[in-house]
Design an enzyme around this catalytic site. Structure first.
Site, PDB file in Angstrom:
ATOM      1  N   ARG A 193       0.885  21.746  18.083  1.00 14.07           N
ATOM      2  CA  ARG A 193       0.029  21.207  17.017  1.00 14.07           C
ATOM      3  C   ARG A 193       0.828  20.521  15.906  1.00 14.07           C
ATOM      4  NH1 ARG A 193      -4.705  24.628  14.229  1.00 14.07           N
ATOM      5  NH2 ARG A 193      -3.066  26.039  13.522  1.00 14.07           N
ATOM      6  N   ARG A 229       3.010  22.796  10.971  1.00 15.29           N
ATOM      7  CA  ARG A 229       2.783  23.874  10.007  1.00 15.29           C
ATOM      8  C   ARG A 229       3.826  24.973  10.173  1.00 15.29           C
ATOM      9  NH1 ARG A 229      -3.572  25.266  10.279  1.00 15.29           N
ATOM     10  NH2 ARG A 229      -2.697  27.293   9.787  1.00 15.29           N
ATOM     11  N   ARG A 242      -1.588  36.388  12.966  1.00 15.79           N
ATOM     12  CA  ARG A 242      -2.830  35.689  12.588  1.00 15.79           C
ATOM     13  C   ARG A 242      -3.934  35.974  13.600  1.00 15.79           C
ATOM     14  NH1 ARG A 242      -0.657  29.997  12.685  1.00 15.79           N
ATOM     15  NH2 ARG A 242      -2.729  29.292  12.119  1.00 15.79           N
ATOM     16  N   ARG A 255     -13.985  34.256   6.242  1.00 14.85           N
ATOM     17  CA  ARG A 255     -12.916  34.822   7.046  1.00 14.85           C
ATOM     18  C   ARG A 255     -13.180  36.284   7.388  1.00 14.85           C
ATOM     19  NH1 ARG A 255      -9.109  30.668   7.991  1.00 14.85           N
ATOM     20  NH2 ARG A 255      -7.121  31.567   8.575  1.00 14.85           N
ATOM     21  N   LYS A 283     -10.799  24.235  16.011  1.00 13.26           N
ATOM     22  CA  LYS A 283     -11.826  24.049  14.976  1.00 13.26           C
ATOM     23  C   LYS A 283     -11.649  22.716  14.242  1.00 13.26           C
ATOM     24  CE  LYS A 283     -10.982  27.927  12.670  1.00 13.26           C
ATOM     25  NZ  LYS A 283      -9.982  28.640  13.465  1.00 13.26           N
TER      26      LYS A 283
HETATM   27  P1  AMP Z   1      -6.076  28.006   8.531  1.00 16.54           P
HETATM   28  O1  AMP Z   1      -5.665  26.586   8.266  1.00 16.54           O
HETATM   29  O2  AMP Z   1      -7.580  28.178   8.568  1.00 16.54           O
HETATM   30  O3  AMP Z   1      -5.400  28.578   9.753  1.00 16.54           O
HETATM   31  O4  AMP Z   1      -5.581  28.873   7.273  1.00 16.54           O
HETATM   32  C1  AMP Z   1      -4.208  28.983   6.953  1.00 16.54           C
HETATM   33  C2  AMP Z   1      -3.990  30.128   5.973  1.00 16.54           C
HETATM   34  O5  AMP Z   1      -4.720  29.858   4.748  1.00 16.54           O
HETATM   35  C3  AMP Z   1      -4.498  31.500   6.424  1.00 16.54           C
HETATM   36  O6  AMP Z   1      -3.564  32.167   7.266  1.00 16.54           O
HETATM   37  C4  AMP Z   1      -4.665  32.201   5.073  1.00 16.54           C
HETATM   38  O7  AMP Z   1      -3.421  32.551   4.523  1.00 16.54           O
HETATM   39  C5  AMP Z   1      -5.238  31.079   4.201  1.00 16.54           C
HETATM   40  N1  AMP Z   1      -6.731  31.006   4.251  1.00 16.54           N
HETATM   41  C6  AMP Z   1      -7.486  29.987   4.780  1.00 16.54           C
HETATM   42  N2  AMP Z   1      -8.794  30.241   4.631  1.00 16.54           N
HETATM   43  C7  AMP Z   1      -8.888  31.445   4.017  1.00 16.54           C
HETATM   44  C8  AMP Z   1      -9.981  32.267   3.602  1.00 16.54           C
HETATM   45  N3  AMP Z   1     -11.263  31.916   3.828  1.00 16.54           N
HETATM   46  N4  AMP Z   1      -9.697  33.442   2.983  1.00 16.54           N
HETATM   47  C9  AMP Z   1      -8.427  33.839   2.770  1.00 16.54           C
HETATM   48  N5  AMP Z   1      -7.342  33.121   3.143  1.00 16.54           N
HETATM   49  C10 AMP Z   1      -7.557  31.934   3.764  1.00 16.54           C
END
Ligand code: AMP
Length: 220
Positions: free
Chosen positions: A128, A163, A174, A89, A14
């Site tokens: 990554r 990360r 996840r 989400r 993404k």
């Molecule tokens: P990502 O970078 O999109 O993989 O997000 C990393 C982490 O941020 C996720 O595992 C959640 O802990 C938190 N997070 C990101 N976006 C959201 C969202 N829309 N709602 C809740 N938690 C989020």
């Protein structure tokens, strides 16, 4: 440009597709994960709570994420179209998001789903690395998006970081959360006839080509 919601399993690409769209069409890339990672660095109870949740793949509270999002999409740089990466989400967030859009008079736009097998996503997670400054995403396992110099951002020369949540163990949590909570959004948005699928298993170029074809059709 139409606003875009990107839906895909973690590490499907993404962020990479959003960066390409940003560069070519001057769209704004909104990654809720990136915004939260910045907040997680703050030395405060909230910062520590966010850090714990991110590191363990737990969603942060809806109130927090919704407030951040609502403020962000009303900034001027979103007027030319924005790409949502990581939001909504789940269905509850999508419903609140729709209310916000109605309130501020913005259009939902389209939803692009990047389909990737679990096997490919797992391969990508281990390679990554991201630039902490410009947020560009690289992958040491994918020739076309490797950094030119190992460990260094091509653009701003910052040291690339991995990360904490990018490991096989946290990944499966996840991924399962994605299947259970996020993937039902596809059916939810299909009812509005705004969903497009692209194949994310082949290469970045191939995925991006399909995205551009969809945009060509939608923005004519
Ligand atoms: P990502 O970078 O999109 O993989 O997000 C990393 C982490 O941020 C996720 O595992 C959640 O802990 C938190 N997070 C990101 N976006 C959201 C969202 N829309 N709602 C809740 N938690 C989020």
């Amino acid at each position: 440009m139409k606003n875009i919601i990107l839906i895909a399993a973690p590490s499907a690409g993404k962020g990479t597709i959003a960066s390409l769209l940003k560069e070519e069409y001057n769209m704004t890339h909104i990654s809720t994960g990136d915004i939260l990672r910045e907040k997680a660095n703050e030395n405060s109870p909230l910062g520590r709570d966010i850090k714990y949740k991110i590191n363990n793949g737990i969603f942060v509270d809806d109130d927090l994420i919704i407030n951040i999002l609502k403020e962000r999409i009303q900034k001027e740089d979103c007027n030319n179209g924005y790409i949502l990466d990581g939001f909504p989400r789940d269905i509850a967030q999508a419903e609140i998001y729709q209310k916000i859009l109605n309130e501020i008079g913005k259009d939902i736009g389209i939803v692009i789903v990047i389909d990737v097998s679990l096997e490919n996503a797992l391969k990508r997670i281990t390679g990554r690395v991201t630039c902490p400054n410009c947020k560009r995403v690289y992958n040491t396992n994918i020739e076309s998006i490797k950094p030119l110099v190992e460990g260094v951002c091509d653009d701003c020369k910052e040291k690339l970081v991995k990360r904490v949540d990018d490991n096989a163990e946290t990944y499966m949590d996840r991924y399962n959360t994605y299947i259970e909570k996020t993937s039902p959004l596809i059916e939810y948005y299909e009812k509005q006839n705004i969903v497009y699928h692209v194949d994310g298993n082949v290469s970045v170029d191939y995925t991006y080509k399909q995205v551009k074809e969809i945009l060509g059709e939608k923005n004519d």
